[in-house]
Design a protein around this motif. Sequence first.
Motif, short mmCIF file in Angstrom:
data_model
loop_
_atom_site.label_atom_id
_atom_site.label_comp_id
_atom_site.label_asym_id
_atom_site.label_seq_id
_atom_site.Cartn_x
_atom_site.Cartn_y
_atom_site.Cartn_z
N PRO A 247 -2.51 -3.38 -0.07
CA PRO A 247 -3.44 -2.25 0.01
C PRO A 247 -2.88 -1.08 0.81
CG PRO A 247 -4.56 -4.33 0.45
CD PRO A 247 -3.09 -4.63 0.42
N SER A 248 -3.42 0.10 0.56
CA SER A 248 -3.02 1.31 1.28
C SER A 248 -3.21 1.12 2.78
CB SER A 248 -3.89 2.49 0.79
OG SER A 248 -3.62 3.64 1.53
N GLY A 249 -2.28 1.65 3.56
CA GLY A 249 -2.33 1.55 5.01
C GLY A 249 -1.54 0.40 5.57
N TYR A 250 -0.98 -0.43 4.69
CA TYR A 250 -0.16 -1.57 5.12
C TYR A 250 1.25 -1.45 4.52
CZ TYR A 250 -4.58 -3.75 6.48
OH TYR A 250 -5.79 -4.02 7.06
N ASN A 251 2.22 -2.03 5.19
CA ASN A 251 3.54 -2.17 4.58
C ASN A 251 4.08 -3.56 4.86
OD1 ASN A 251 4.40 -2.01 7.23
ND2 ASN A 251 5.36 -0.01 7.03
N ARG A 252 5.08 -3.94 4.09
CA ARG A 252 5.65 -5.28 4.18
C ARG A 252 6.79 -5.30 5.20
NH1 ARG A 252 8.14 -5.47 -1.38
NH2 ARG A 252 8.41 -3.29 -0.80
N LEU A 253 6.71 -6.22 6.14
CA LEU A 253 7.78 -6.37 7.12
C LEU A 253 8.85 -7.33 6.65
CD1 LEU A 253 5.70 -6.45 10.43
CD2 LEU A 253 6.79 -4.49 9.30
N ASN A 254 8.53 -8.17 5.69
CA ASN A 254 9.51 -9.01 5.02
C ASN A 254 9.00 -9.30 3.62
OD1 ASN A 254 7.48 -10.84 5.67
ND2 ASN A 254 8.87 -12.49 6.23
N ASP A 255 9.84 -9.83 2.78
CA ASP A 255 9.44 -10.14 1.41
C ASP A 255 10.55 -10.94 0.75
OD1 ASP A 255 7.74 -10.20 -0.75
OD2 ASP A 255 7.91 -8.08 -1.25
N ASN A 256 10.22 -11.52 -0.40
CA ASN A 256 11.20 -12.23 -1.22
C ASN A 256 11.96 -13.28 -0.42
OD1 ASN A 256 10.69 -10.57 -3.57
ND2 ASN A 256 11.79 -8.95 -2.49
N LYS A 257 11.24 -14.02 0.41
CA LYS A 257 11.87 -15.06 1.22
C LYS A 257 12.17 -16.28 0.35
CE LYS A 257 11.00 -18.00 5.29
NZ LYS A 257 12.21 -17.63 6.05
N GLU A 258 13.39 -16.75 0.41
CA GLU A 258 13.80 -17.89 -0.40
C GLU A 258 13.66 -19.19 0.39
OE1 GLU A 258 17.70 -17.11 -1.92
OE2 GLU A 258 16.95 -15.69 -3.43
N ASP B 172 10.38 11.49 14.51
CA ASP B 172 9.75 11.96 15.74
C ASP B 172 8.49 11.18 16.09
OD1 ASP B 172 7.96 12.83 13.85
OD2 ASP B 172 8.15 14.97 14.30
N GLY B 173 8.18 10.13 15.32
CA GLY B 173 7.02 9.29 15.63
C GLY B 173 5.71 9.80 15.09
N SER B 174 5.73 10.92 14.38
CA SER B 174 4.49 11.49 13.84
C SER B 174 4.13 10.82 12.52
CB SER B 174 4.65 13.00 13.65
OG SER B 174 5.65 13.26 12.65
N GLY B 175 3.03 11.30 11.92
CA GLY B 175 2.67 10.82 10.59
C GLY B 175 1.75 9.62 10.59
N VAL B 176 1.48 9.12 9.39
CA VAL B 176 0.61 7.96 9.21
C VAL B 176 1.30 6.71 9.74
CG1 VAL B 176 -0.57 6.50 7.52
CG2 VAL B 176 -0.50 8.99 7.19
N GLN B 177 0.61 5.92 10.55
CA GLN B 177 1.15 4.68 11.09
C GLN B 177 0.64 3.50 10.25
OE1 GLN B 177 3.39 4.94 13.72
NE2 GLN B 177 3.05 7.13 13.27
N PHE B 178 1.56 2.69 9.75
CA PHE B 178 1.18 1.56 8.90
C PHE B 178 0.98 0.30 9.74
CE2 PHE B 178 3.45 4.42 6.07
CZ PHE B 178 2.66 4.41 4.93
N ASN B 179 0.12 -0.57 9.26
CA ASN B 179 -0.06 -1.90 9.85
C ASN B 179 0.86 -2.84 9.08
OD1 ASN B 179 -0.92 -4.19 11.13
ND2 ASN B 179 -3.09 -3.96 10.60
N GLY B 180 1.90 -3.30 9.74
CA GLY B 180 2.87 -4.16 9.06
C GLY B 180 2.35 -5.57 8.87
N ILE B 181 2.70 -6.17 7.73
CA ILE B 181 2.29 -7.54 7.44
C ILE B 181 3.51 -8.36 7.06
CG2 ILE B 181 1.68 -6.90 5.07
CD1 ILE B 181 -0.45 -9.14 5.21
N ALA B 182 3.60 -9.56 7.62
CA ALA B 182 4.75 -10.45 7.38
C ALA B 182 4.24 -11.86 7.11
CB ALA B 182 5.68 -10.45 8.58
#
Length: 654
Positions: free
Chosen positions: A287-298, A192-202
């Motif tokens: 760090p807290s407040g961020y999430n990964r938008l991609n990872d493990n790129k070969e 529903d779009g609620s909750g903590v909003q993360f700042n994505g990092i790629a």
Amino acid sequence: MLKYFLSLVTLLSVQYSIGQVVINELDADTPSTDTMEIIELKSTTPNFSLNGYVLVLFNGSTSGGDSSYFALDLDGFTTDVNGILLIGSNEVAPVPEFILFDNTIQNGTDAVAIYLGNDTDFPDGTLATTTNLIDALVYDTNDPDDTVLQGLLDVTMQINEGQNGNQSTESIQRRNDGTYEVKAPTPGANNDGSGVQFNGIAFSTTADEFNEGDSIDITFTTQTNVTSELNFDFTLANSTFNTTDYTGSTSVTIPTGQNSAIRTIQVTDDMNDEGDEIMKITFGAIPSGYNRLNDNKEIRIIDNDFTVAPWGTPLSPTFGNVTNTVPAGYYDSLDGLADAALVQAVQDIIADPVTVRAQTYADVIDILKEADQSPLNSNQVWLLYTEQQRRKIDFQSSGGSSVGLWNREHTYPRSRGGFNDIEADDIADGRDIFFPTRADSLRHANSDAHGLRATDGPENSTRGNKDYGEYSGPTGTQGSWQGDVARCIFFLTIRYNGLEVVNGDPANNTVGQLGDLATLLTWHRNDPPDDYEMNRNNVVYTWQFNRNPFIDQPDLAEYIWGNQVGNTWMNTLSIEESEFSNIEVFPNPVREKLFIKGLESRSVLNLYSVEGRRVYSTAFESETEIALNTLRSGVYILKITAQGKNFVRRLVIE
């Protein structure tokens, strides 16, 4: 009374804990190639431990029988600050906490369920049940309802991911009232779009492939400007690629008020042929407040120090440059035999239970990287059928798309041979760990490197399980593989009881029979063994301790299936004898005239068929040219004798 009250409180607490994990979102068909599938779980409290839970997928198809096909033990996983745990494919953003292989989730009619228990409680084929069930979702993508599966899971409704006509771009999502809706996916966030909003990092690079010696700029970007300085690390190590292969900092700082930073990595050019490698860019702790938008790129790192073999590819074959490493006397037991006795004697050699070894199907990957190595580049393999090179690192290691990848081709298809692998075959345990094997060990045909070749993934699928002749390779290729395939099939049918090569196309793809014998004999005659195939035979011998006799002794095929059936086999000539260092014999292959240089005294030339019959003889002085256009095309043994010394070479007459 107090004890009873405490027990009641404990029981209610356990029941509340059990009931607070649900299936929050499911995307089984995104996109059509299923590379962005997700299963999202949600707890009613944040940072909730999922120890003691297991996620199970059930196949509702007729063949699936409403039984399990995948189970993930959730021990060690914890939901996030919004109570969410994301499970999904590698292309999903944000990055899931558990990565699924592409195309893992069946599209429907199927089910996903959460239980109390362990993955060992649900081996593949376990019938769906309500025992210890916490939550279940039965779904489909425009398929009929599976009322049996619904009943097994006590679910009253089956949800259609494609109900809006957009099954490849929408997901099934749970509303707050426990009902479901279908809309655009919201992975890693409340529906529903609620909750903590993360700042994505790629992060990104300008290319997915670099050469040794190149500089690589890695750009890190956040979705919004950071409100305070952001610091984190990343790693590049992967398998053999390590800190000796690059220089540069792997710590990143994005200053306050900005949203990007660049780190430059210098790839080391070390002048060593380590093979092409894969560098993997992986985030460290975020760090807290961020999430990964991609990872493990070969990132492919191409080694420029590859070597080139002194022999040709199947498209440009050479002959006589690779020494046959057959042990002395290896085929002596065949002399004087014919028909069934000859066949049995060949099998006794190549299926000898005392010496012959069987490797695992996983080991075959390493065998093919060595045996099918391209003569033009030691870091690539040469592909059967398509007659092209491909990097060794581009092996298809999982399901999904095989475009641009190579895999293991069974020249005698598994479905036609009736052999398959076992769980132990999934372990690559090296050259010196092996299974004992014999002629009746048909399962070992599945991993016999004499019958397996490196092949383009899509072409492997196109070839399927067709008979040869029915399948004659890709349009526009030269058929340089055809003799190789014939000798693979000849080997397998003698090596293993239960396999035959027959004329025509066996009806209904009969198990244990493969055609077409006449086609394969023609291929064998027209495309004789070359240096590439001889080197391959030598390599496989170091793993399996047996050889393909139809490469070492091509005319054996004639005595077993061809124009010499019934005649007695004699092999009296060694092709390894050579006591000259300065003699030149060219061209090879030869069409009309053979030139000989480097001799200064009277010499005698004898030409033998491979089984040892002399078909031509002449004497000559010093340099000479010899007309051979009266002889039929094929493989011969040339023996020159001068001053008591012998020069012996394999000669191909076109």
